[in-house]
Design a protein around this motif. Structure first.
Motif, PDB file in Angstrom:
ATOM      1  N   VAL A 174       0.265   7.181  -2.543  1.00  0.00           N
ATOM      2  CA  VAL A 174       1.728   7.292  -2.536  1.00  0.00           C
ATOM      3  C   VAL A 174       2.210   8.721  -2.306  1.00  0.00           C
ATOM      4  CG1 VAL A 174       2.128   5.255  -3.947  1.00  0.00           C
ATOM      5  CG2 VAL A 174       1.852   7.476  -5.048  1.00  0.00           C
TER       6      VAL A 174
ATOM      7  N   HIS B 273       7.605   9.048  -0.956  1.00  0.00           N
ATOM      8  CA  HIS B 273       6.806   8.932  -2.182  1.00  0.00           C
ATOM      9  C   HIS B 273       7.429   7.991  -3.209  1.00  0.00           C
ATOM     10  CE1 HIS B 273       4.560  10.203  -5.743  1.00  0.00           C
ATOM     11  NE2 HIS B 273       5.726  10.403  -6.337  1.00  0.00           N
TER      12      HIS B 273
ATOM     13  N   LYS C 127       7.397   4.311  -2.172  1.00  0.00           N
ATOM     14  CA  LYS C 127       6.048   3.752  -2.262  1.00  0.00           C
ATOM     15  C   LYS C 127       5.671   3.449  -3.711  1.00  0.00           C
ATOM     16  CE  LYS C 127       4.420   6.410   1.691  1.00  0.00           C
ATOM     17  NZ  LYS C 127       3.534   7.529   2.073  1.00  0.00           N
TER      18      LYS C 127
END
Length: 91
Positions: A11, A16, A19
């Motif tokens: 991730v 980020h 995810k």
């Protein structure tokens, strides 16, 4: 159950937070569930993705989040009011 502790190679990088949320919710999407998030994770892009997966989200949107539509960031709200119909306009 998955617990995110702040670092996973899968991730990292751009997107980020999206995810992380989608990874943690992996087995709970497309069920009509709701998720409540800290403002670090909330984004308009993530909200759209979750809604496409029949998952609702609630959280405070940071005004300086990259990719926020200006109409949302600049909206003036009355005290104790809600910004309504955003889903209809932006999603």
């Amino acid at each position: 159950m998955s617990v995110y502790t702040g670092s996973l190679a899968s991730v990292e990088g751009k997107g980020h937070t999206k995810k992380v949320v989608l990874g943690l919710m992996e087995n709970h999407l497309n069920c009509g569930r709701s998720i409540f998030m800290d403002n670090f994770y909330v984004s308009v892009d993530l909200a759209k993705e979750l809604l496409r997966k029949k998952t609702y989200c609630t959280g405070m949107l940071r005004g300086n989040r990259k990719g926020n539509p200006k109409e949302i960031v600049n909206a003036k709200l009355q005290k104790d009011s809600l910004l309504q119909n955003i889903k209809m306009v932006y999603l």
